[in-house]
Motif scaffolding. Structure first.
Motif, PDB file in Angstrom:
ATOM      1  N   VAL A 116       0.909  -1.245   0.075  1.00 51.36           N
ATOM      2  CA  VAL A 116      -0.036  -0.020   0.182  1.00 51.36           C
ATOM      3  C   VAL A 116       1.027   1.210  -0.056  1.00 51.36           C
ATOM      4  O   VAL A 116       1.704   1.484   0.873  1.00 51.36           O
ATOM      5  N   ASP A 117       0.361   2.257  -0.848  1.00 54.32           N
ATOM      6  CA  ASP A 117       0.939   3.581  -0.826  1.00 54.32           C
ATOM      7  C   ASP A 117       0.015   4.559  -1.089  1.00 54.32           C
ATOM      8  O   ASP A 117      -1.182   4.103  -1.547  1.00 54.32           O
ATOM      9  N   ASP A 118       0.114   5.747  -0.578  1.00 55.14           N
ATOM     10  CA  ASP A 118      -0.706   6.890  -1.101  1.00 55.14           C
ATOM     11  C   ASP A 118      -0.761   7.286  -2.655  1.00 55.14           C
ATOM     12  O   ASP A 118      -1.619   7.310  -3.244  1.00 55.14           O
ATOM     13  N   LEU A 119       0.480   7.542  -3.174  1.00 49.26           N
ATOM     14  CA  LEU A 119       0.767   7.918  -4.420  1.00 49.26           C
ATOM     15  C   LEU A 119       1.932   7.262  -5.139  1.00 49.26           C
ATOM     16  O   LEU A 119       3.037   7.112  -4.553  1.00 49.26           O
ATOM     17  N   VAL A 120       1.575   6.834  -6.378  1.00 48.58           N
ATOM     18  CA  VAL A 120       2.602   6.074  -7.085  1.00 48.58           C
ATOM     19  C   VAL A 120       2.909   7.073  -8.338  1.00 48.58           C
ATOM     20  O   VAL A 120       1.916   7.520  -9.242  1.00 48.58           O
ATOM     21  N   THR A 121       4.221   7.526  -8.485  1.00 50.17           N
ATOM     22  CA  THR A 121       4.472   8.349  -9.585  1.00 50.17           C
ATOM     23  C   THR A 121       5.474   7.421 -10.633  1.00 50.17           C
ATOM     24  O   THR A 121       4.500   6.968 -11.524  1.00 50.17           O
ATOM     25  N   THR A 122       6.709   7.446 -10.688  1.00 51.72           N
ATOM     26  CA  THR A 122       7.282   6.532 -11.660  1.00 51.72           C
ATOM     27  C   THR A 122       7.049   4.899 -11.161  1.00 51.72           C
ATOM     28  O   THR A 122       7.220   3.974 -12.124  1.00 51.72           O
ATOM     29  N   GLY A 123       6.696   4.711  -9.946  1.00 52.94           N
ATOM     30  CA  GLY A 123       6.637   3.152  -9.587  1.00 52.94           C
ATOM     31  C   GLY A 123       7.783   2.618  -9.133  1.00 52.94           C
ATOM     32  O   GLY A 123       8.081   1.587  -8.686  1.00 52.94           O
ATOM     33  N   SER A 124       8.868   3.612  -8.963  1.00 54.29           N
ATOM     34  CA  SER A 124      10.221   3.022  -8.292  1.00 54.29           C
ATOM     35  C   SER A 124      10.243   2.452  -6.978  1.00 54.29           C
ATOM     36  O   SER A 124      10.677   1.350  -6.728  1.00 54.29           O
ATOM     37  N   GLY A 125       9.304   3.190  -5.995  1.00 51.64           N
ATOM     38  CA  GLY A 125       9.420   2.700  -4.805  1.00 51.64           C
ATOM     39  C   GLY A 125       8.548   1.532  -4.536  1.00 51.64           C
ATOM     40  O   GLY A 125       8.965   0.523  -3.970  1.00 51.64           O
ATOM     41  N   HIS A 169       0.635  -7.639  -4.484  1.00 49.54           N
ATOM     42  CA  HIS A 169      -0.242  -6.838  -5.195  1.00 49.54           C
ATOM     43  C   HIS A 169      -0.303  -5.383  -4.803  1.00 49.54           C
ATOM     44  O   HIS A 169      -0.265  -4.999  -3.496  1.00 49.54           O
ATOM     45  N   CYS A 170      -0.198  -4.392  -5.631  1.00 50.13           N
ATOM     46  CA  CYS A 170       0.064  -3.009  -5.432  1.00 50.13           C
ATOM     47  C   CYS A 170      -1.286  -2.253  -5.393  1.00 50.13           C
ATOM     48  O   CYS A 170      -2.124  -2.317  -6.300  1.00 50.13           O
ATOM     49  N   ILE A 171      -1.560  -1.520  -4.385  1.00 50.16           N
ATOM     50  CA  ILE A 171      -2.685  -0.859  -4.273  1.00 50.16           C
ATOM     51  C   ILE A 171      -2.343   0.823  -3.531  1.00 50.16           C
ATOM     52  O   ILE A 171      -1.473   0.727  -2.999  1.00 50.16           O
ATOM     53  N   ALA A 172      -2.937   1.744  -4.481  1.00 52.26           N
ATOM     54  CA  ALA A 172      -2.449   3.037  -4.103  1.00 52.26           C
ATOM     55  C   ALA A 172      -3.696   4.039  -4.199  1.00 52.26           C
ATOM     56  O   ALA A 172      -4.777   3.706  -4.965  1.00 52.26           O
ATOM     57  N   VAL A 173      -3.807   5.046  -3.540  1.00 53.58           N
ATOM     58  CA  VAL A 173      -4.881   6.122  -3.709  1.00 53.58           C
ATOM     59  C   VAL A 173      -4.935   6.582  -5.162  1.00 53.58           C
ATOM     60  O   VAL A 173      -5.876   6.740  -5.715  1.00 53.58           O
ATOM     61  N   ALA A 174      -3.796   7.053  -5.388  1.00 52.89           N
ATOM     62  CA  ALA A 174      -3.431   7.571  -6.645  1.00 52.89           C
ATOM     63  C   ALA A 174      -2.452   7.186  -7.505  1.00 52.89           C
ATOM     64  O   ALA A 174      -1.556   6.796  -6.958  1.00 52.89           O
ATOM     65  N   SER A 175      -2.496   7.345  -8.931  1.00 50.94           N
ATOM     66  CA  SER A 175      -1.122   7.391  -9.627  1.00 50.94           C
ATOM     67  C   SER A 175      -0.853   8.579 -10.427  1.00 50.94           C
ATOM     68  O   SER A 175      -1.947   9.364 -10.710  1.00 50.94           O
TER      69      SER A 175
END
Length: 245
Positions: free
Chosen positions: A205-214, A231-237
């Motif tokens: 889980v994360d709040d925001l995924v930008t490049t996806g590096s993290g 499985h990856c879940i985030a509030v926003a991409s």
């Protein structure tokens, strides 16, 4: 009168996006009526890759694909350098404040994504892990928004939240190039001691995924240490991801 009710009367809840007062009996929603409408519209923005609404889109960045993330589910797109959009203001709210009502609202919004991953399997086969915030940001704002989201999801789903990843180095990623972000992320995380992920399916889980590096760096570590799937879940991409995935 219950303590929580007194608190709402003395300190009325405010909308996480526009900061107007919300009726105390609607405080659990986290957003006012107008911002809820804007939020729902944001969730229906189409992905130019798959054509689905962003809240149903499974597209992920190339780096996440290389890290063998099982999928990537999100609610909205994030737009750079603005607080005009509802979803951006919600993200800033959880980054800058310990806003339990907002985290609970977002966890409720993310719950269908979690349930789609579980798909009837026993809860014990899964665990929820979050991508920890940088030490500098956590010290500045005294909160880790991804951790709060993970525990809010855990309370709703009954799936254990596990502190499996920790920050060990790296720098703030905000102003780095995509290649620099990837290198930095690989140096930023390590697995916590005495964590047993053998055979587990992990919801990262994360709040925001930008490049996806993290996310990619976290997924690699989790799989290397026994996780069956991540499985990856985030509030926003990041909005750019619908063009670059």
């Amino acid at each position: 009168m219950k303590r929580g009710l007194w608190k709402r009367i003395l300190f009325p809840p405010k909308c996480a996006a526009c900061r107007v007062l919300i009726d105390w009996y609607d405080g659990d929603l986290g957003l006012c009526e107008d911002c809820i409408k804007g939020w729902e519209l944001a969730k229906r923005e189409p992905c130019s890759i798959c054509g689905e609404a962003v809240s149903r889109c499974l597209c992920m960045t190339e780096e996440m694909k290389r890290a063998k993330c099982a999928d990537f589910r999100k609610l909205t797109y994030y737009y750079h350098a603005t607080r005009d959009r509802v979803q951006n203001r919600v993200l800033y709210a959880i980054k800058e404040n310990r806003t339990q009502a907002t985290h609970d609202f977002l966890a409720l919004e993310l719950l269908p994504h979690l349930q789609a991953v579980i798909d009837g399997k026993p809860n014990g086969d899964f665990c929820i892990v979050w991508l920890p915030r940088s030490r500098e940001a956590k010290k500045k704002y005294d909160t880790d928004q991804a951790e709060q989201l993970a525990y809010a999801l855990s309370r709703l789903s009954g799936i254990s939240a596990v502190r499996a990843l920790k920050r060990v180095g790296g720098t703030v990623q905000k102003d780095l190039s995509a290649n620099a972000r990837s290198k930095n992320a690989k140096q930023s995380f390590a697995l916590c001691e005495s964590v047993d992920l053998c055979g587990k399916t992990v919801i990262l889980v994360d709040d925001l995924v930008t490049t996806g590096s993290g996310m990619a760096a976290g997924a690699r570590l989790l799989r290397k240490n026994g996780a069956a799937l991540v499985h990856c879940i985030a509030v926003a991409s990041d909005d750019l991801n619908r063009e670059l995935s």
